[in-house]
Design a protein around this motif. Sequence first.
Motif, short mmCIF file in Angstrom:
data_model
loop_
_atom_site.label_atom_id
_atom_site.label_comp_id
_atom_site.label_asym_id
_atom_site.label_seq_id
_atom_site.Cartn_x
_atom_site.Cartn_y
_atom_site.Cartn_z
N HIS A 92 -20.89 -14.72 37.54
CA HIS A 92 -19.86 -13.68 37.37
C HIS A 92 -20.45 -12.33 36.99
N TYR A 93 -21.78 -12.21 36.97
CA TYR A 93 -22.40 -10.95 36.58
C TYR A 93 -21.92 -9.78 37.45
N SER A 94 -22.00 -9.93 38.74
CA SER A 94 -21.66 -8.82 39.64
C SER A 94 -20.21 -8.38 39.44
N GLN A 95 -19.30 -9.31 39.37
CA GLN A 95 -17.89 -8.98 39.22
C GLN A 95 -17.63 -8.24 37.90
N LYS A 96 -18.18 -8.77 36.80
CA LYS A 96 -17.95 -8.14 35.50
C LYS A 96 -18.58 -6.75 35.41
N ALA A 97 -19.82 -6.65 35.87
CA ALA A 97 -20.50 -5.37 35.79
C ALA A 97 -19.83 -4.32 36.66
N LEU A 98 -19.44 -4.68 37.88
CA LEU A 98 -18.82 -3.72 38.78
C LEU A 98 -17.48 -3.23 38.26
N SER A 99 -16.74 -4.08 37.58
CA SER A 99 -15.45 -3.66 37.02
C SER A 99 -15.66 -2.51 36.04
N ARG A 100 -16.68 -2.62 35.18
CA ARG A 100 -16.94 -1.55 34.22
C ARG A 100 -17.61 -0.35 34.89
N ILE A 101 -18.44 -0.60 35.89
CA ILE A 101 -19.11 0.48 36.60
C ILE A 101 -18.09 1.42 37.23
N TRP A 102 -17.10 0.87 37.91
CA TRP A 102 -16.13 1.73 38.59
C TRP A 102 -15.27 2.51 37.61
N LYS A 103 -15.00 1.94 36.45
CA LYS A 103 -14.26 2.70 35.42
C LYS A 103 -15.10 3.89 34.93
N ALA A 104 -16.39 3.67 34.76
CA ALA A 104 -17.27 4.76 34.33
C ALA A 104 -17.43 5.79 35.44
N GLU A 105 -17.51 5.34 36.69
CA GLU A 105 -17.57 6.27 37.82
C GLU A 105 -16.33 7.15 37.85
N ARG A 106 -15.16 6.55 37.63
CA ARG A 106 -13.91 7.33 37.62
C ARG A 106 -13.95 8.38 36.52
N PHE A 107 -14.39 7.99 35.32
CA PHE A 107 -14.41 8.91 34.20
C PHE A 107 -15.39 10.06 34.45
N SER A 108 -16.59 9.74 34.94
CA SER A 108 -17.57 10.79 35.21
C SER A 108 -17.09 11.73 36.31
N TRP A 109 -16.45 11.18 37.34
CA TRP A 109 -15.89 12.02 38.41
C TRP A 109 -14.81 12.93 37.85
N TRP A 110 -13.95 12.39 36.97
CA TRP A 110 -12.87 13.20 36.40
C TRP A 110 -13.43 14.34 35.56
N MET A 111 -14.39 14.05 34.69
CA MET A 111 -14.97 15.12 33.87
C MET A 111 -15.68 16.16 34.73
N THR A 112 -16.34 15.69 35.79
CA THR A 112 -17.01 16.62 36.70
C THR A 112 -15.99 17.51 37.39
N SER A 113 -14.87 16.93 37.81
CA SER A 113 -13.88 17.69 38.57
C SER A 113 -13.17 18.74 37.72
N ILE A 114 -13.01 18.47 36.43
CA ILE A 114 -12.30 19.42 35.58
C ILE A 114 -13.22 20.50 35.03
N LEU A 115 -14.53 20.24 34.97
CA LEU A 115 -15.44 21.14 34.27
C LEU A 115 -16.33 21.99 35.17
N HIS A 116 -16.27 21.80 36.48
CA HIS A 116 -17.16 22.52 37.38
C HIS A 116 -16.40 23.43 38.33
N GLN A 117 -17.09 24.46 38.76
CA GLN A 117 -16.59 25.33 39.82
C GLN A 117 -17.07 24.78 41.16
#
Length: 390
Positions: free
Chosen positions: A327-352
């Motif tokens: 279950h490593y891949s499934q568990k890790a990817l679930s958290r990875i995509w949440k972090a990807e979403r958060f980093s994308w959101w912060m990038t989108s709000i803070l950059h020109q």
Amino acid sequence: MRTQVAIIGAGPSGLLLSQLLHKAGVDCVVFERRSPEYVLSRIRAGVLEQGTVDMLEQAGVSERMRKEGLPHDGFTMAVGDTRLRIDLNGLTSGKNVMVYGQTEVTKDLMDAHEARSAQVIYEAENVTPHDFETDHPRVTYEKDGVSHEITCDFICGCDGYHGVSRTSVPKAAITEFEKVYPFGWLGILSYVKPVDHELIYANHPNGFALASMRSETLSRYYIQVPAGTDVNKWSDDALWDELKIRLGAQAAANMETGPTIEKSIAPLRSFVSEPLRFGRMFLAGDAAHIVPPTGAKGLNLAASDIHYLSNGLIEFYGEKSSAGVDHYSQKALSRIWKAERFSWWMTSILHQFPDLGAFNARIQQSEMDYLASSHAAQVSLAENYVGLPF
């Protein structure tokens, strides 16, 4: 030569995995194509989530971090006319982050490996995983012109975005997702007092800026620059002047300036490969995913991979159960995509962005105004910043 777990890559994820496996009595060997000095010369992230701090405690390498690290209970965001301090401690029932450089984490792990004479083979050339789709994987490498082979039960690819592990997987077996941003971060290090006791993220019409630190006397600053920018075209004086403009009058009044001791440009991308297991080989850290540095998730996401992977391997050897590795891949990817979403959101709000336009500029400001007026939105930001539960 034989071992239970062969780990490719002696960055923080590979060394952390090795240290955790050692403490559980699992035999492993680490292969690294670079020298220890080269590995330590790489300047990377400096904000550790609570979960990463806990893992370093578990691995027995937290003593220096506890003495020299800087716990932070909050940070400031500024977009347009809106400036907001995010109270991490208050919004997450007592959680915070630790400012402690990735270089220092790596050094602590290296020292722990050296103290126990662990098998870390540096300057190993042509490291290659083989037969990982079978029950008898192996790794070949060259050292000082001599070819070697080691057989093992599992291979763990912790060798970064450009490493051999992911590229050894047949293309038909892996799916890659990528977003490349049209800008990078120009970062500097300088032995000057930080401009504030906490981090400041700012979105100015000229572009993004970040005021950070590595210690109370070593500051780390970043500004957004177009992709392909030549770092040599930015003088120290020009950088300090631009930082004062982008961070605002309050920060400018407190800013100490001085010679830079490191200056580099990091491109920004979001990247995920799926799955993370291929027979008896696993991918972890930058070999599996890349996040923009906005929000400081890179090292922390690698640590969460190692949490799931080390637990699975320890369970395999200790309890004779494959549930964790299965279950490593499934568990890790679930958290990875949440972090990807958060980093994308912060990038989108803070950059020109080059094609931002008047409408999207107003959306950025509205997003920030909503954050400033909504306790629930601040809680969501804070819980993502300190790190979602493993």
